[in-house]
Design an enzyme around this catalytic site. Structure first.
Site, PDB file in Angstrom:
ATOM      1  N   TYR A 183     -97.258 -41.316  12.028  1.00  0.00           N
ATOM      2  CA  TYR A 183     -97.082 -40.990  10.430  1.00  0.00           C
ATOM      3  C   TYR A 183     -96.262 -39.948  10.274  1.00  0.00           C
ATOM      4  O   TYR A 183     -95.932 -39.281  11.192  1.00  0.00           O
ATOM      5  CB  TYR A 183     -98.483 -40.622  10.035  1.00  0.00           C
TER       6      TYR A 183
ATOM      7  N   LYS B  30     -96.472 -37.729  16.662  1.00  0.00           N
ATOM      8  CA  LYS B  30     -97.165 -37.666  15.688  1.00  0.00           C
ATOM      9  C   LYS B  30     -98.092 -39.091  15.340  1.00  0.00           C
ATOM     10  O   LYS B  30     -97.746 -39.751  14.367  1.00  0.00           O
ATOM     11  CB  LYS B  30     -96.495 -37.242  14.168  1.00  0.00           C
TER      12      LYS B  30
ATOM     13  N   GLU C 138    -102.259 -24.921  18.740  1.00  0.00           N
ATOM     14  CA  GLU C 138    -101.892 -24.993  17.140  1.00  0.00           C
ATOM     15  C   GLU C 138    -103.270 -25.356  16.571  1.00  0.00           C
ATOM     16  O   GLU C 138    -104.188 -25.432  16.984  1.00  0.00           O
ATOM     17  CB  GLU C 138    -100.935 -26.357  17.162  1.00  0.00           C
TER      18      GLU C 138
ATOM     19  N   LEU D 225     -97.587 -30.258  18.297  1.00  0.00           N
ATOM     20  CA  LEU D 225     -96.498 -30.943  17.532  1.00  0.00           C
ATOM     21  C   LEU D 225     -95.417 -30.254  17.021  1.00  0.00           C
ATOM     22  O   LEU D 225     -95.727 -28.934  17.132  1.00  0.00           O
ATOM     23  CB  LEU D 225     -97.304 -31.454  16.255  1.00  0.00           C
TER      24      LEU D 225
HETATM   25  N1  PDD Z   1     -99.928 -32.030   9.560  1.00  0.00           N
HETATM   26  N2  PDD Z   1     -99.709 -29.627  13.835  1.00  0.00           N
HETATM   27  C1  PDD Z   1    -100.659 -30.565  13.738  1.00  0.00           C
HETATM   28  C2  PDD Z   1    -101.343 -31.014  14.748  1.00  0.00           C
HETATM   29  C3  PDD Z   1    -100.115 -31.125  12.583  1.00  0.00           C
HETATM   30  O1  PDD Z   1    -100.905 -32.226  12.201  1.00  0.00           O
HETATM   31  C4  PDD Z   1     -99.185 -30.814  11.642  1.00  0.00           C
HETATM   32  C5  PDD Z   1     -98.861 -31.473  10.459  1.00  0.00           C
HETATM   33  C6  PDD Z   1     -98.753 -29.678  12.084  1.00  0.00           C
HETATM   34  C7  PDD Z   1     -97.219 -29.041  11.136  1.00  0.00           C
HETATM   35  O2  PDD Z   1     -96.350 -29.920  11.075  1.00  0.00           O
HETATM   36  P1  PDD Z   1     -95.351 -30.224   9.863  1.00  0.00           P
HETATM   37  O3  PDD Z   1     -94.813 -28.772   9.699  1.00  0.00           O
HETATM   38  O4  PDD Z   1     -94.179 -30.931  10.338  1.00  0.00           O
HETATM   39  O5  PDD Z   1     -96.079 -30.503   8.711  1.00  0.00           O
HETATM   40  C8  PDD Z   1     -98.693 -29.213  13.350  1.00  0.00           C
HETATM   41  C9  PDD Z   1     -99.900 -32.985   8.619  1.00  0.00           C
HETATM   42  C10 PDD Z   1     -99.368 -32.322   7.460  1.00  0.00           C
HETATM   43  C11 PDD Z   1    -101.055 -33.853   8.119  1.00  0.00           C
HETATM   44  O6  PDD Z   1    -101.647 -34.184   9.263  1.00  0.00           O
HETATM   45  O7  PDD Z   1    -101.304 -34.044   7.109  1.00  0.00           O
END
Ligand code: PDD
Length: 287
Positions: A33, A149, A182, A207
């Site tokens: 996703y 992801k 994280e 991630l």
């Molecule tokens: N989450 N780490 C994890 C485990 C995440 O699920 C996310 C993002 C991030 C930050 O990634 P980015 O800056 O690319 O959004 C780091 C999304 C927003 C979610 O699961 O809704």
């Protein structure tokens, strides 16, 4: 107006939109996703999310369901149909529908595509940022490919629930060495005692956040001192500031870890400045 979802070739009222019960995303979490923040009806910090989408699909050997250009048009059409000015746009691509079997379907499958959009109250988000949030720590218990992801988010969901039950916003995973990896849905940062910005390096099992990546560019442009180096929860408590980043949280100040104050327990100037600069940059990188 009810929400409108896109599923496999058609827009439909979200309440009626559905996928097949043998979709591999549903049965095996065999799906990936992406989430884009939406500002002014546009997909923000867009390119990075498309690039990571293609990488995640490649790692799982799922075909891009359509060209990037077609996908972008579809995502924007979903935002338009939902009349969302500020919000989040969610895209999920699974390997498709096939009789249940762990191995890939032998005669191929057509990837399933789902798009949903939801509105976000930006004024409420700003108020939350101005107040700061709490995080709790949880043992790192995820698989070894958190760089992809995928929708296999059960440990993240359990950690987030633990945070909610503790009255916190986010959970930080802590690995066997006692270092923060994280958050359950965000990357973790501190401004350490020497004023150096620190976040975990991407050789670790995390991630590669797009917000994190763009923010590193912003920091370089500002001439800020940055180290991609792990920190412990104790270092976070002793830090000047802490914050999390992600498409949902943008740059969100963290004022407590496990109920104890970070620094003096108030929102610091660095995180708030970075929040403003990031949002500006993300809008400039929107489509
Ligand atoms: N989450 N780490 C994890 C485990 C995440 O699920 C996310 C993002 C991030 C930050 O990634 P980015 O800056 O690319 O959004 C780091 C999304 C927003 C979610 O699961 O809704």
């Amino acid at each position: 107006m009810g929400r409108i979802a896109y599923v496999n070739g058609a827009f439909a009222p979200q309440a009626e939109a559905a996928v097949h019960i043998e979709d591999r995303g549903y049965q095996l979490a065999d799906a990936i996703y992406e989430v884009w923040a939406v500002f002014d009806g546009r997909l923000s910090d867009a390119e990075g999310h498309f690039a990571r989408l293609e990488r995640s699909l490649g790692e799982l050997r799922i075909d891009m369901p359509m060209s990037r250009k077609a996908l972008q048009l579809l995502l924007k059409e979903a935002v338009r149909r939902n009349r969302v000015h500020d919000g989040l746009c969610y895209l999920q691509v699974s390997r498709g529908v096939a009789p249940r079997d762990h191995a890939f379907p032998t005669n191929g499958a057509t990837p399933s595509v789902v798009i949903t959009v939801k509105a976000v109250d930006r004024a409420a988000a700003e108020a939350k940022a101005a107040k700061g949030v709490g995080v709790i720590t949880q043992p790192e218990n995820r698989w070894g490919r958190c760089d992809i992801k995928t929708v296999g988010l059960l440990p993240n969901a359990l950690a987030k629930q633990a945070a909610r039950e503790a009255g916190a916003y986010e959970a930080w995973f802590v690995d066997d060495l006692g270092l923060v990896t994280e958050g359950a849905s965000s990357n973790a940062w501190i401004v350490d005692r020497d004023g150096v910005l620190r976040t975990r390096d991407t050789n670790a099992n995390i991630l590669r956040g797009i917000t994190r990546h763009t923010l590193l560019e912003v920091m370089a442009g500002e001439g800020m001192r940055v180290e991609q180096r792990a920190f412990t929860p104790k270092e976070a408590l002793e830090a000047r500031e802490a914050f999390v980043t992600g498409a949902g949280s943008m740059v969100l100040p963290v004022v407590s870890v496990d109920g104890r104050p970070v620094g003096d327990g108030t929102v610091g100037p660095v995180a708030m400045k970075l929040r403003r600069l990031y949002i500006e940059r993300a809008k400039a990188l929107s489509v």
